[in-house]
Design a protein around this motif. Structure first.
Motif, mmCIF file in Angstrom:
data_model
loop_
_atom_site.group_PDB
_atom_site.id
_atom_site.type_symbol
_atom_site.label_atom_id
_atom_site.label_comp_id
_atom_site.label_asym_id
_atom_site.label_seq_id
_atom_site.Cartn_x
_atom_site.Cartn_y
_atom_site.Cartn_z
ATOM 1 N N GLU A 1 9.464 10.315 8.477
ATOM 2 C CA GLU A 1 8.257 10.608 7.702
ATOM 3 C C GLU A 1 8.494 10.151 6.267
ATOM 4 N N LEU A 2 7.626 9.293 5.775
ATOM 5 C CA LEU A 2 7.787 8.723 4.437
ATOM 6 C C LEU A 2 6.890 9.383 3.405
ATOM 7 N N SER B 1 0.829 -1.199 0.000
ATOM 8 C CA SER B 1 0.000 0.000 0.000
ATOM 9 C C SER B 1 0.870 1.258 0.000
ATOM 10 N N PHE B 2 1.961 1.223 0.771
ATOM 11 C CA PHE B 2 2.888 2.352 0.755
ATOM 12 C C PHE B 2 3.430 2.574 -0.646
ATOM 13 N N ARG B 3 3.832 1.493 -1.313
ATOM 14 C CA ARG B 3 4.353 1.623 -2.667
ATOM 15 C C ARG B 3 3.302 2.205 -3.605
ATOM 16 N N ALA B 4 2.074 1.736 -3.486
ATOM 17 C CA ALA B 4 1.002 2.235 -4.353
ATOM 18 C C ALA B 4 0.778 3.724 -4.144
ATOM 19 N N VAL B 5 0.751 4.168 -2.884
ATOM 20 C CA VAL B 5 0.545 5.591 -2.602
ATOM 21 C C VAL B 5 1.741 6.399 -3.081
ATOM 22 N N ALA B 6 2.949 5.889 -2.884
ATOM 23 C CA ALA B 6 4.154 6.593 -3.325
ATOM 24 C C ALA B 6 4.204 6.726 -4.835
ATOM 25 N N GLU B 7 3.527 5.818 -5.548
ATOM 26 C CA GLU B 7 3.509 5.866 -7.016
ATOM 27 C C GLU B 7 2.317 6.644 -7.551
ATOM 28 N N GLY B 8 1.531 7.275 -6.666
ATOM 29 C CA GLY B 8 0.481 8.168 -7.139
ATOM 30 C C GLY B 8 -0.935 7.773 -6.797
ATOM 31 N N MET B 9 -1.148 6.584 -6.244
ATOM 32 C CA MET B 9 -2.496 6.174 -5.882
ATOM 33 C C MET B 9 -2.932 6.928 -4.626
ATOM 34 N N THR B 10 -4.206 7.258 -4.523
ATOM 35 C CA THR B 10 -4.698 7.897 -3.317
ATOM 36 C C THR B 10 -4.809 6.872 -2.197
ATOM 37 N N VAL B 11 -4.844 7.353 -0.950
ATOM 38 C CA VAL B 11 -4.982 6.441 0.184
ATOM 39 C C VAL B 11 -6.308 5.696 0.093
ATOM 40 N N THR B 12 -7.347 6.394 -0.351
ATOM 41 C CA THR B 12 -8.654 5.762 -0.493
ATOM 42 C C THR B 12 -8.596 4.616 -1.503
ATOM 43 N N GLU B 13 -7.946 4.852 -2.646
ATOM 44 C CA GLU B 13 -7.826 3.814 -3.670
ATOM 45 C C GLU B 13 -6.968 2.653 -3.173
ATOM 46 N N VAL C 1 -3.114 15.284 -2.251
ATOM 47 C CA VAL C 1 -2.550 13.942 -2.395
ATOM 48 C C VAL C 1 -1.287 13.810 -1.556
ATOM 49 N N LEU C 2 -0.862 12.573 -1.324
ATOM 50 C CA LEU C 2 0.370 12.292 -0.606
ATOM 51 C C LEU C 2 1.491 12.012 -1.593
ATOM 52 N N ARG C 3 2.652 12.558 -1.291
ATOM 53 C CA ARG C 3 3.835 12.336 -2.111
ATOM 54 C C ARG C 3 4.969 11.858 -1.209
ATOM 55 N N PRO C 4 5.871 11.018 -1.726
ATOM 56 C CA PRO C 4 6.968 10.542 -0.886
ATOM 57 C C PRO C 4 7.937 11.663 -0.529
ATOM 58 N N THR C 5 8.385 11.668 0.709
ATOM 59 C CA THR C 5 9.433 12.577 1.140
ATOM 60 C C THR C 5 10.763 12.062 0.591
ATOM 61 N N PRO C 6 11.851 12.823 0.751
ATOM 62 C CA PRO C 6 13.163 12.270 0.349
ATOM 63 C C PRO C 6 13.458 10.938 1.022
ATOM 64 N N ALA C 7 13.120 10.834 2.337
ATOM 65 C CA ALA C 7 13.310 9.554 3.020
ATOM 66 C C ALA C 7 12.395 8.487 2.435
ATOM 67 N N GLY C 8 11.169 8.888 2.049
ATOM 68 C CA GLY C 8 10.232 7.945 1.462
ATOM 69 C C GLY C 8 10.716 7.413 0.130
ATOM 70 N N ARG D 1 -3.669 4.669 9.486
ATOM 71 C CA ARG D 1 -3.009 4.294 10.737
ATOM 72 C C ARG D 1 -1.843 3.337 10.471
ATOM 73 N N ALA D 2 -2.043 2.405 9.545
ATOM 74 C CA ALA D 2 -0.987 1.447 9.225
ATOM 75 C C ALA D 2 0.227 2.159 8.625
ATOM 76 N N LEU D 3 -0.020 3.160 7.780
ATOM 77 C CA LEU D 3 1.092 3.904 7.191
ATOM 78 C C LEU D 3 1.839 4.705 8.254
ATOM 79 N N ARG D 4 1.110 5.236 9.235
ATOM 80 C CA ARG D 4 1.777 5.963 10.319
ATOM 81 C C ARG D 4 2.628 5.005 11.157
ATOM 82 N N ARG D 5 2.118 3.791 11.395
ATOM 83 C CA ARG D 5 2.913 2.811 12.133
ATOM 84 C C ARG D 5 4.171 2.434 11.363
ATOM 85 N N LEU D 6 4.039 2.352 10.047
ATOM 86 C CA LEU D 6 5.207 2.054 9.213
ATOM 87 C C LEU D 6 6.256 3.147 9.377
#
Length: 301
Positions: free
Chosen positions: A46-47, A8-20, A54-61, A34-39
């Motif tokens: 912060e990833l 799911s993290f990979r999907a969101v980092a590649e442009g998918m919304t959290v809802t999708e 939308v959410l975008r990956p940080t440099p660390a992400g 919540r699962a992404l925050r635990r990750l």
């Protein structure tokens, strides 16, 4: 660490919304958040960060995603290898292909293969040409369907079929009343092209060069559907893989014209990594693809 959360993290980092991503994972949106925050807590950084809506990956992400990709790909390959040892008829075929082949060729090949092997699963990836080659080199795909021979020393390629290319013009274009044209007749007109790196872009530039000119770039897109829309809007012409008897509609008032001065076609073929032993189910699918596309009946409907 839950592998599905990594997916799911990979999907969101590649442009998918959290809802999708939540829907794809069978979770509620709050549960995935919540699962992404635990990750992030596990990783210690912060990833993902919100940019607009939308959410975008940080440099660390972005750094973490490289390792998450490797871990997930390794897990998937291991799972597939075990599945194939236990039951070759229930394995997984990892197939990557050009975006433009996802509407007709790939569905036909997959459907035909699954009629004989109903328990086989497919991992499908769409990409442009350079990305397809990388999938093979990284061993994240068993087979790729691409246009033309990649010409890489580590990759073997076999032709499946020849796909016609047609000059798409708006219905109000000066050539729209004709069925056949020379490509040279649109030299100097704006071309609607896919972005560099896509196979259709390279083929278009090559054919225009053979016709004696370099295409004037009007607009660039990432999908053939976008090219068609821009042609229909009267913003230029384009070389598009499409049946010549496709009727113009109010949404797509386009005429498809046969090209006579250059070879209006591109080779579609199946590539694999040379020297790599394919899993039995992937080898079977490759043989199926070659059989299914042999002869005149393999062309587009």
């Amino acid at each position: 660490m839950d592998l599905e959360v990594l997916r799911s993290f990979r999907a969101v980092a590649e442009g998918m919304t959290v809802t999708e991503a939540a829907a794809e994972a069978g979770l509620t949106q709050p549960a995935l958040s919540r699962a992404l925050r635990r990750l992030e807590e596990e990783v210690g950084a912060e990833l993902l960060q919100r940019v607009g809506r939308v959410l975008r990956p940080t440099p660390a992400g972005r750094v973490f995603k490289e390792y998450a990709d490797a871990a997930l790909d390794s897990w998937d390959r291991g799972r597939r290898a075990v599945a194939e040892v236990v039951d070759p008829e229930a394995g997984v075929v990892s197939l990557a292909f050009l975006h433009t082949l996802g509407t007709w060729l790939v569905p036909k090949l997959v459907t035909g293969f699954r009629e004989a092997h109903p328990h086989v699963r497919f991992e499908l990836r769409q990409h442009e040409e350079n990305g397809l080659v990388q999938h093979l080199l990284d061993a994240t795909a068993d087979l790729v369907i691409t246009s033309g021979d990649p010409g890489h020393p580590l990759i073997t390629w076999r032709r499946l079929l020849v796909e016609p290319l047609w000059l798409a013009v708006p219905t109000g274009h000066r050539l729209a009343g004709r069925g056949r044209v020379r490509l040279a007749e649109v030299a100097g007109e704006p071309f609607i092209l896919l972005k560099p790196g896509y196979g259709l872009r390279s083929v278009t530039e090559t054919l225009c060069r053979e016709a004696g000119f370099a295409p004037l770039v009007g607009f660039e897109g990432e999908e053939v559907h976008t090219l068609r829309g821009l042609v229909a809007a009267g913003l230029g012409v384009s070389l598009i893989p499409s049946s010549p008897d496709t009727a113009a509609t109010p949404d797509f008032p386009i005429r498809y014209l046969e090209i006579t001065d250059v070879r209006g076609a591109r080779d579609i073929g199946l590539a694999r990594l040379a020297g790599r032993t394919l899993p039995p189910v992937a080898r079977s699918f490759g043989e199926h693809a070659l059989r299914a596309t042999a002869g005149p009946a393999a062309g587009r409907d």
